[in-house]
Design a protein around this motif. Structure first.
Motif, PDB file in Angstrom:
ATOM      1  N   ALA A  61       0.839  -1.203   0.000  1.00 12.86           N
ATOM      2  CA  ALA A  61       0.000   0.000   0.000  1.00 12.86           C
ATOM      3  C   ALA A  61       0.874   1.253   0.000  1.00 12.86           C
ATOM      4  O   ALA A  61       0.605   2.220  -0.729  1.00 12.86           O
ATOM      5  CB  ALA A  61      -0.929  -0.006   1.208  1.00 12.86           C
ATOM      6  N   ASN A  62       1.950   1.254   0.788  1.00  9.41           N
ATOM      7  CA  ASN A  62       2.858   2.401   0.805  1.00  9.41           C
ATOM      8  C   ASN A  62       3.518   2.589  -0.552  1.00  9.41           C
ATOM      9  O   ASN A  62       3.632   3.716  -1.041  1.00  9.41           O
ATOM     10  CB  ASN A  62       3.958   2.214   1.858  1.00  9.41           C
ATOM     11  N   ALA A  63       3.982   1.480  -1.136  1.00  5.53           N
ATOM     12  CA  ALA A  63       4.656   1.570  -2.437  1.00  5.53           C
ATOM     13  C   ALA A  63       3.729   2.249  -3.445  1.00  5.53           C
ATOM     14  O   ALA A  63       4.161   3.106  -4.223  1.00  5.53           O
ATOM     15  CB  ALA A  63       5.059   0.179  -2.915  1.00  5.53           C
ATOM     16  N   VAL A  64       2.448   1.901  -3.398  1.00  5.48           N
ATOM     17  CA  VAL A  64       1.482   2.505  -4.320  1.00  5.48           C
ATOM     18  C   VAL A  64       1.240   3.975  -3.954  1.00  5.48           C
ATOM     19  O   VAL A  64       1.258   4.859  -4.808  1.00  5.48           O
ATOM     20  CB  VAL A  64       0.157   1.703  -4.326  1.00  5.48           C
ATOM     21  N   TYR A  70       3.145   6.137  -2.434  1.00  7.41           N
ATOM     22  CA  TYR A  70       4.256   7.059  -2.607  1.00  7.41           C
ATOM     23  C   TYR A  70       4.920   6.916  -3.969  1.00  7.41           C
ATOM     24  O   TYR A  70       6.095   7.190  -4.126  1.00  7.41           O
ATOM     25  CB  TYR A  70       5.250   6.904  -1.445  1.00  7.41           C
ATOM     26  N   SER A  71       4.145   6.436  -4.964  1.00  8.50           N
ATOM     27  CA  SER A  71       4.642   6.344  -6.338  1.00  8.50           C
ATOM     28  C   SER A  71       3.861   7.289  -7.231  1.00  8.50           C
ATOM     29  O   SER A  71       2.698   7.605  -6.964  1.00  8.50           O
ATOM     30  CB  SER A  71       4.473   4.921  -6.861  1.00  8.50           C
ATOM     31  N   ASP A 103       9.607  -0.067  -5.319  1.00  6.01           N
ATOM     32  CA  ASP A 103       8.816   0.916  -6.065  1.00  6.01           C
ATOM     33  C   ASP A 103       9.723   1.918  -6.773  1.00  6.01           C
ATOM     34  O   ASP A 103      10.927   1.971  -6.509  1.00  6.01           O
ATOM     35  CB  ASP A 103       7.802   1.628  -5.146  1.00  6.01           C
ATOM     36  N   GLN A 104       9.136   2.659  -7.688  1.00  9.37           N
ATOM     37  CA  GLN A 104       9.869   3.704  -8.420  1.00  9.37           C
ATOM     38  C   GLN A 104       9.343   5.064  -7.980  1.00  9.37           C
ATOM     39  O   GLN A 104       9.204   5.974  -8.782  1.00  9.37           O
ATOM     40  CB  GLN A 104       9.647   3.535  -9.933  1.00  9.37           C
ATOM     41  N   GLY A 105       9.054   5.160  -6.697  1.00 12.22           N
ATOM     42  CA  GLY A 105       8.332   6.327  -6.190  1.00 12.22           C
ATOM     43  C   GLY A 105       9.215   7.474  -5.742  1.00 12.22           C
ATOM     44  O   GLY A 105      10.370   7.585  -6.152  1.00 12.22           O
ATOM     45  N   ILE A 106       8.681   8.282  -4.840  1.00 11.12           N
ATOM     46  CA  ILE A 106       9.328   9.530  -4.449  1.00 11.12           C
ATOM     47  C   ILE A 106      10.575   9.324  -3.586  1.00 11.12           C
ATOM     48  O   ILE A 106      11.395  10.212  -3.453  1.00 11.12           O
ATOM     49  CB  ILE A 106       8.353  10.472  -3.704  1.00 11.12           C
ATOM     50  N   GLY A 107      10.705   8.117  -2.985  1.00 13.68           N
ATOM     51  CA  GLY A 107      11.869   7.847  -2.153  1.00 13.68           C
ATOM     52  C   GLY A 107      11.778   8.534  -0.799  1.00 13.68           C
ATOM     53  O   GLY A 107      10.823   9.265  -0.518  1.00 13.68           O
ATOM     54  N   ILE A 108      12.794   8.284   0.037  1.00 11.53           N
ATOM     55  CA  ILE A 108      12.798   8.811   1.402  1.00 11.53           C
ATOM     56  C   ILE A 108      14.141   9.499   1.647  1.00 11.53           C
ATOM     57  O   ILE A 108      15.189   8.901   1.397  1.00 11.53           O
ATOM     58  CB  ILE A 108      12.608   7.661   2.423  1.00 11.53           C
ATOM     59  N   PRO A 109      14.123  10.743   2.124  1.00 12.41           N
ATOM     60  CA  PRO A 109      15.385  11.443   2.381  1.00 12.41           C
ATOM     61  C   PRO A 109      16.234  10.694   3.404  1.00 12.41           C
ATOM     62  O   PRO A 109      15.705  10.136   4.363  1.00 12.41           O
ATOM     63  CB  PRO A 109      14.937  12.788   2.956  1.00 12.41           C
ATOM     64  N   ASP A 110      17.567  10.700   3.194  1.00 10.06           N
ATOM     65  CA  ASP A 110      18.509   9.992   4.069  1.00 10.06           C
ATOM     66  C   ASP A 110      18.310  10.315   5.543  1.00 10.06           C
ATOM     67  O   ASP A 110      18.375   9.451   6.397  1.00 10.06           O
ATOM     68  CB  ASP A 110      19.957  10.374   3.704  1.00 10.06           C
ATOM     69  N   ASP A 111      18.083  11.600   5.839  1.00  7.82           N
ATOM     70  CA  ASP A 111      18.039  11.983   7.254  1.00  7.82           C
ATOM     71  C   ASP A 111      16.697  11.638   7.904  1.00  7.82           C
ATOM     72  O   ASP A 111      16.501  11.907   9.085  1.00  7.82           O
ATOM     73  CB  ASP A 111      18.354  13.480   7.412  1.00  7.82           C
ATOM     74  N   GLU A 112      15.762  11.064   7.152  1.00  7.27           N
ATOM     75  CA  GLU A 112      14.486  10.694   7.769  1.00  7.27           C
ATOM     76  C   GLU A 112      14.266   9.191   7.784  1.00  7.27           C
ATOM     77  O   GLU A 112      13.353   8.692   8.449  1.00  7.27           O
ATOM     78  CB  GLU A 112      13.328  11.359   7.018  1.00  7.27           C
ATOM     79  N   ILE A 113      15.154   8.478   7.050  1.00  7.97           N
ATOM     80  CA  ILE A 113      14.896   7.055   6.845  1.00  7.97           C
ATOM     81  C   ILE A 113      14.899   6.264   8.154  1.00  7.97           C
ATOM     82  O   ILE A 113      14.154   5.313   8.328  1.00  7.97           O
ATOM     83  CB  ILE A 113      15.892   6.479   5.803  1.00  7.97           C
ATOM     84  N   GLU A 114      15.708   6.718   9.127  1.00 11.65           N
ATOM     85  CA  GLU A 114      15.755   6.055  10.432  1.00 11.65           C
ATOM     86  C   GLU A 114      14.405   6.159  11.156  1.00 11.65           C
ATOM     87  O   GLU A 114      14.082   5.324  11.977  1.00 11.65           O
ATOM     88  CB  GLU A 114      16.804   6.748  11.318  1.00 11.65           C
ATOM     89  N   ALA A 131       2.001  17.155   5.471  1.00 10.98           N
ATOM     90  CA  ALA A 131       1.019  17.904   4.672  1.00 10.98           C
ATOM     91  C   ALA A 131       0.462  17.017   3.564  1.00 10.98           C
ATOM     92  O   ALA A 131      -0.740  16.962   3.329  1.00 10.98           O
ATOM     93  CB  ALA A 131       1.676  19.128   4.073  1.00 10.98           C
ATOM     94  N   ARG A 132       1.374  16.251   2.943  1.00 12.23           N
ATOM     95  CA  ARG A 132       0.981  15.363   1.858  1.00 12.23           C
ATOM     96  C   ARG A 132       0.016  14.294   2.373  1.00 12.23           C
ATOM     97  O   ARG A 132      -0.816  13.762   1.660  1.00 12.23           O
ATOM     98  CB  ARG A 132       2.250  14.698   1.329  1.00 12.23           C
TER      99      ARG A 132
END
Ligand code: ADP
Length: 270
Positions: free
Chosen positions: A159-162, A164-165, A188-199, A211-212
Protein backbone atom coordinates in the motif's frame (compact mmCIF):
# COMPACT_ATOMS: atom_id res chain seq x y z
CA UNK A 1 37.83 -26.38 46.77
CA UNK A 2 34.12 -26.84 45.91
CA UNK A 3 33.08 -24.57 48.80
CA UNK A 4 35.35 -21.79 47.59
CA UNK A 5 34.14 -21.97 44.07
CA UNK A 6 30.59 -21.68 45.30
CA UNK A 7 31.21 -18.55 47.32
CA UNK A 8 33.20 -17.09 44.45
CA UNK A 9 30.11 -17.46 42.30
CA UNK A 10 27.76 -15.97 44.84
CA UNK A 11 29.33 -12.52 44.75
CA UNK A 12 29.04 -11.89 41.02
CA UNK A 13 25.61 -13.46 41.02
CA UNK A 14 24.60 -11.09 43.81
CA UNK A 15 25.82 -8.03 41.96
CA UNK A 16 24.27 -9.24 38.73
CA UNK A 17 20.94 -9.56 40.54
CA UNK A 18 21.08 -5.91 41.57
CA UNK A 19 21.91 -4.92 38.03
CA UNK A 20 18.97 -6.87 36.65
CA UNK A 21 16.65 -5.08 39.05
CA UNK A 22 17.89 -1.67 38.00
CA UNK A 23 17.52 -2.56 34.34
CA UNK A 24 14.05 -3.85 34.97
CA UNK A 25 12.89 -0.59 36.55
CA UNK A 26 14.36 1.41 33.69
CA UNK A 27 12.54 -0.80 31.25
CA UNK A 28 9.32 -0.51 33.21
CA UNK A 29 9.61 3.27 33.25
CA UNK A 30 10.42 3.34 29.56
CA UNK A 31 7.46 1.12 28.72
CA UNK A 32 5.23 3.38 30.81
CA UNK A 33 6.55 6.52 29.07
CA UNK A 34 6.06 4.92 25.66
CA UNK A 35 2.50 4.01 26.60
CA UNK A 36 1.70 7.53 27.82
CA UNK A 37 3.19 8.92 24.65
CA UNK A 38 1.17 6.55 22.54
CA UNK A 39 -2.10 7.46 24.25
CA UNK A 40 -1.31 11.17 23.86
CA UNK A 41 -0.48 10.71 20.18
CA UNK A 42 -3.56 8.62 19.51
CA UNK A 43 -5.81 11.20 21.19
CA UNK A 44 -4.21 13.93 19.14
CA UNK A 45 -4.57 12.00 15.89
CA UNK A 46 -8.21 11.13 16.61
CA UNK A 47 -9.07 14.76 17.26
CA UNK A 48 -8.36 15.76 13.66
CA UNK A 49 -10.93 13.60 11.84
CA UNK A 50 -13.46 13.83 14.68
CA UNK A 51 -13.21 17.63 14.63
CA UNK A 52 -13.51 17.71 10.86
CA UNK A 53 -16.60 15.50 10.86
CA UNK A 54 -18.21 17.71 13.45
CA UNK A 55 -17.54 20.92 11.50
CA UNK A 56 -18.69 19.31 8.27
CA UNK A 57 -21.94 18.13 9.77
CA UNK A 58 -22.63 21.66 11.00
CA UNK A 59 -21.81 22.91 7.50
CA UNK A 60 -24.22 20.41 5.97
CA UNK A 61 -26.99 21.59 8.29
CA UNK A 62 -26.30 25.24 7.39
CA UNK A 63 -26.21 24.52 3.67
CA UNK A 64 -29.47 22.57 3.60
CA UNK A 65 -30.83 24.54 0.63
CA UNK A 66 -27.62 24.30 -1.46
CA UNK A 67 -27.49 20.75 -2.86
CA UNK A 68 -24.00 21.18 -4.36
CA UNK A 69 -22.48 22.31 -1.08
CA UNK A 70 -24.23 19.50 0.77
CA UNK A 71 -22.74 17.01 -1.67
CA UNK A 72 -19.24 18.49 -1.29
CA UNK A 73 -19.39 18.50 2.51
CA UNK A 74 -20.78 15.01 2.75
CA UNK A 75 -18.11 13.64 0.41
CA UNK A 76 -15.49 15.08 2.71
CA UNK A 77 -17.30 13.66 5.70
CA UNK A 78 -17.06 10.24 4.12
CA UNK A 79 -13.31 10.64 3.56
CA UNK A 80 -12.75 11.81 7.11
CA UNK A 81 -14.78 8.97 8.58
CA UNK A 82 -12.84 6.46 6.47
CA UNK A 83 -9.65 7.97 7.80
CA UNK A 84 -11.00 7.69 11.32
CA UNK A 85 -11.94 4.04 10.79
CA UNK A 86 -8.48 3.25 9.41
CA UNK A 87 -6.82 4.96 12.33
CA UNK A 88 -8.88 3.09 14.91
CA UNK A 89 -8.25 -0.22 13.16
CA UNK A 90 -4.48 0.36 13.03
CA UNK A 91 -4.31 1.50 16.64
CA UNK A 92 -6.05 -1.72 17.68
CA UNK A 93 -3.71 -3.76 15.50
CA UNK A 94 -0.66 -2.03 16.92
CA UNK A 95 -1.72 -2.36 20.54
CA UNK A 96 -2.23 -6.08 19.99
CA UNK A 97 1.34 -6.37 18.70
CA UNK A 98 2.89 -3.91 21.12
CA UNK A 99 4.55 -6.40 23.42
CA UNK A 100 6.72 -7.90 20.68
CA UNK A 101 6.30 -11.20 22.51
CA UNK A 102 7.10 -14.14 20.29
CA UNK A 103 4.09 -15.66 18.55
CA UNK A 104 2.15 -18.18 20.56
CA UNK A 105 1.24 -20.77 17.97
CA UNK A 106 3.10 -20.12 14.73
CA UNK A 107 1.84 -22.03 11.72
CA UNK A 108 2.96 -22.51 8.13
CA UNK A 109 2.05 -19.47 6.05
CA UNK A 110 2.04 -19.76 2.26
CA UNK A 111 3.93 -16.80 0.84
CA UNK A 112 2.18 -16.97 -2.54
CA UNK A 113 -1.20 -16.52 -0.84
CA UNK A 114 0.09 -13.59 1.22
CA UNK A 115 1.44 -11.77 -1.84
CA UNK A 116 -1.80 -12.39 -3.75
CA UNK A 117 -3.93 -10.89 -0.97
CA UNK A 118 -1.56 -7.93 -0.55
CA UNK A 119 -1.68 -7.15 -4.27
CA UNK A 120 -5.48 -7.52 -4.34
CA UNK A 121 -5.88 -5.19 -1.39
CA UNK A 122 -3.99 -2.42 -3.16
CA UNK A 123 -5.65 -2.99 -6.56
CA UNK A 124 -8.19 -0.15 -6.38
CA UNK A 125 -5.60 2.47 -5.40
CA UNK A 126 -3.09 1.10 -7.92
CA UNK A 127 -5.64 1.12 -10.76
CA UNK A 128 -6.62 4.68 -9.96
CA UNK A 129 -3.00 5.72 -10.61
CA UNK A 130 -2.43 3.19 -13.42
CA UNK A 131 0.33 1.59 -11.34
CA UNK A 132 1.22 -1.99 -12.26
CA UNK A 133 1.75 -4.17 -9.21
CA UNK A 134 3.64 -7.26 -10.38
CA UNK A 135 4.52 -10.33 -8.32
CA UNK A 136 7.26 -12.81 -9.04
CA UNK A 137 6.77 -16.54 -8.50
CA UNK A 138 7.65 -17.43 -4.93
CA UNK A 139 8.31 -21.11 -5.71
CA UNK A 140 6.05 -22.36 -2.96
CA UNK A 141 7.92 -20.63 -0.13
CA UNK A 142 6.43 -21.05 3.33
CA UNK A 143 7.14 -19.00 6.46
CA UNK A 144 6.52 -19.79 10.10
CA UNK A 145 4.10 -17.35 11.63
CA UNK A 146 0.66 -15.85 11.90
CA UNK A 147 -1.07 -15.53 8.54
CA UNK A 148 -3.06 -12.41 9.50
CA UNK A 149 -0.04 -10.56 10.81
CA UNK A 150 2.16 -11.48 7.85
CA UNK A 151 -0.59 -10.48 5.41
CA UNK A 152 -1.12 -7.16 7.18
CA UNK A 153 2.62 -6.42 7.11
CA UNK A 154 3.09 -7.19 3.42
CA UNK A 155 -0.14 -5.35 2.54
CA UNK A 156 1.11 -2.26 4.39
CA UNK A 157 4.36 -2.31 2.40
CA UNK A 158 2.53 -2.71 -0.92
CA UNK A 159 0.00 0.00 0.00
CA UNK A 160 2.86 2.40 0.81
CA UNK A 161 4.66 1.57 -2.44
CA UNK A 162 1.48 2.51 -4.32
CA UNK A 163 0.78 5.62 -2.21
CA UNK A 164 4.26 7.06 -2.61
CA UNK A 165 4.64 6.34 -6.34
CA UNK A 166 3.82 8.55 -9.29
CA UNK A 167 1.10 7.42 -11.72
CA UNK A 168 2.07 4.97 -14.50
CA UNK A 169 4.94 3.38 -12.56
CA UNK A 170 5.54 -0.20 -11.47
CA UNK A 171 5.69 -1.87 -8.06
CA UNK A 172 7.39 -5.24 -7.87
CA UNK A 173 6.63 -7.71 -5.07
CA UNK A 174 8.86 -10.78 -4.87
CA UNK A 175 10.07 -13.38 -2.40
CA UNK A 176 13.13 -15.56 -2.18
CA UNK A 177 14.77 -17.97 0.26
CA UNK A 178 17.91 -16.70 2.03
CA UNK A 179 19.69 -18.72 4.77
CA UNK A 180 16.69 -20.32 6.40
CA UNK A 181 14.65 -17.16 6.01
CA UNK A 182 12.25 -15.87 3.40
CA UNK A 183 12.88 -12.34 2.17
CA UNK A 184 9.85 -10.54 0.77
CA UNK A 185 10.82 -7.45 -1.25
CA UNK A 186 8.60 -4.58 -2.30
CA UNK A 187 10.32 -2.35 -4.85
CA UNK A 188 8.82 0.92 -6.07
CA UNK A 189 9.87 3.70 -8.42
CA UNK A 190 8.33 6.33 -6.19
CA UNK A 191 9.33 9.53 -4.45
CA UNK A 192 11.87 7.85 -2.15
CA UNK A 193 12.80 8.81 1.40
CA UNK A 194 15.38 11.44 2.38
CA UNK A 195 18.51 9.99 4.07
CA UNK A 196 18.04 11.98 7.25
CA UNK A 197 14.49 10.69 7.77
CA UNK A 198 14.90 7.05 6.85
CA UNK A 199 15.76 6.06 10.43
CA UNK A 200 12.53 7.53 11.72
CA UNK A 201 9.89 6.18 9.36
CA UNK A 202 9.28 3.09 11.52
CA UNK A 203 8.27 5.26 14.48
CA UNK A 204 4.60 5.49 15.30
CA UNK A 205 2.86 8.42 13.62
CA UNK A 206 6.08 9.54 11.91
CA UNK A 207 5.55 10.87 8.38
CA UNK A 208 8.10 12.37 6.07
CA UNK A 209 5.65 14.93 4.78
CA UNK A 210 2.64 15.42 7.06
CA UNK A 211 1.02 17.90 4.67
CA UNK A 212 0.98 15.36 1.86
CA UNK A 213 -0.56 12.98 4.30
CA UNK A 214 -3.86 14.70 4.53
CA UNK A 215 -4.34 13.84 0.89
CA UNK A 216 -3.02 10.26 0.93
CA UNK A 217 -5.02 9.56 4.07
CA UNK A 218 -2.16 7.72 5.75
CA UNK A 219 -2.06 7.24 9.50
CA UNK A 220 1.69 7.03 10.10
CA UNK A 221 1.18 3.65 11.76
CA UNK A 222 1.67 1.27 8.82
CA UNK A 223 5.43 0.79 9.13
CA UNK A 224 5.41 0.50 12.91
CA UNK A 225 2.94 -2.36 12.47
CA UNK A 226 5.36 -3.95 9.96
CA UNK A 227 8.24 -3.52 12.41
CA UNK A 228 6.29 -5.19 15.23
CA UNK A 229 5.21 -8.08 13.00
CA UNK A 230 8.86 -8.63 12.06
CA UNK A 231 9.82 -8.58 15.77
CA UNK A 232 7.14 -11.04 16.92
CA UNK A 233 8.23 -13.40 14.12
CA UNK A 234 11.95 -13.17 14.87
CA UNK A 235 12.53 -11.45 11.55
CA UNK A 236 13.38 -7.94 10.44
CA UNK A 237 12.38 -5.18 8.07
CA UNK A 238 14.90 -3.11 6.11
CA UNK A 239 14.75 -0.25 3.67
CA UNK A 240 16.91 1.22 0.92
CA UNK A 241 15.87 4.36 -0.85
CA UNK A 242 17.06 6.93 -3.34
CA UNK A 243 15.01 10.15 -3.23
CA UNK A 244 13.35 10.74 -6.57
CA UNK A 245 14.05 7.19 -7.78
CA UNK A 246 12.34 4.78 -5.45
CA UNK A 247 12.47 2.58 -2.38
CA UNK A 248 12.94 -1.08 -1.58
CA UNK A 249 11.53 -2.56 1.61
CA UNK A 250 12.40 -6.12 2.62
CA UNK A 251 10.61 -8.13 5.26
CA UNK A 252 12.59 -11.18 6.36
CA UNK A 253 10.74 -13.98 8.17
CA UNK A 254 11.77 -17.46 9.29
CA UNK A 255 11.19 -20.06 6.59
CA UNK A 256 9.76 -23.50 6.95
CA UNK A 257 12.04 -25.73 4.93
CA UNK A 258 10.15 -28.61 3.31
CA UNK A 259 10.89 -31.94 4.99
CA UNK A 260 12.87 -34.03 2.46
CA UNK A 261 11.42 -37.31 3.79
CA UNK A 262 7.82 -36.33 3.13
CA UNK A 263 8.70 -34.67 -0.16
CA UNK A 264 7.91 -37.23 -2.87
CA UNK A 265 10.34 -35.73 -5.40
CA UNK A 266 13.28 -36.09 -3.04
CA UNK A 267 12.18 -39.58 -2.03
CA UNK A 268 12.33 -40.83 -5.58
CA UNK A 269 15.88 -39.62 -5.87
CA UNK A 270 17.03 -41.78 -2.96
P1 ADP B 1 1.63 6.21 6.40
O1 ADP B 1 1.99 5.64 5.07
O2 ADP B 1 0.26 5.87 6.85
O3 ADP B 1 1.96 7.66 6.51
P2 ADP B 1 3.73 4.51 7.42
O4 ADP B 1 4.13 4.22 8.84
O5 ADP B 1 3.33 3.37 6.58
O6 ADP B 1 2.57 5.56 7.52
O7 ADP B 1 4.92 5.28 6.71
C1 ADP B 1 5.59 6.34 7.38
C2 ADP B 1 6.18 7.32 6.38
O8 ADP B 1 7.24 6.71 5.65
C3 ADP B 1 5.18 7.78 5.32
O9 ADP B 1 4.43 8.86 5.76
C4 ADP B 1 6.10 8.16 4.17
O10 ADP B 1 6.57 9.46 4.37
C5 ADP B 1 7.27 7.20 4.32
N1 ADP B 1 7.15 6.04 3.40
C6 ADP B 1 6.69 4.79 3.70
N2 ADP B 1 6.77 3.97 2.63
C7 ADP B 1 7.29 4.70 1.63
C8 ADP B 1 7.62 4.43 0.25
N3 ADP B 1 7.43 3.21 -0.30
N4 ADP B 1 8.14 5.44 -0.49
C9 ADP B 1 8.36 6.67 0.06
N5 ADP B 1 8.06 6.99 1.33
C10 ADP B 1 7.54 6.03 2.11
Amino acid sequence: APARSVSARVAPLGSRLVLVLVEDRTRERRVEAVRRDFVANVSHELKTPVGAIRLLSEAVADAADEPEAVKRFSDRMLLESERLARLVQQVIELSRLQGDDPLEAPRPVDVDDVLAVAVDTSAIDADAKRITVATGGTAGLVVRGNVDQVTTAVSNLVANAVSYSEPDSTVLVTAKAVDGMVEVSVVDQGIGIPDDEIERIFERFYRVDPARHRSTGGTGLGLSIVKHVAATHGGEVRVWSVPGQGSTFTLTLPAIVPDPVSDPVNQEER
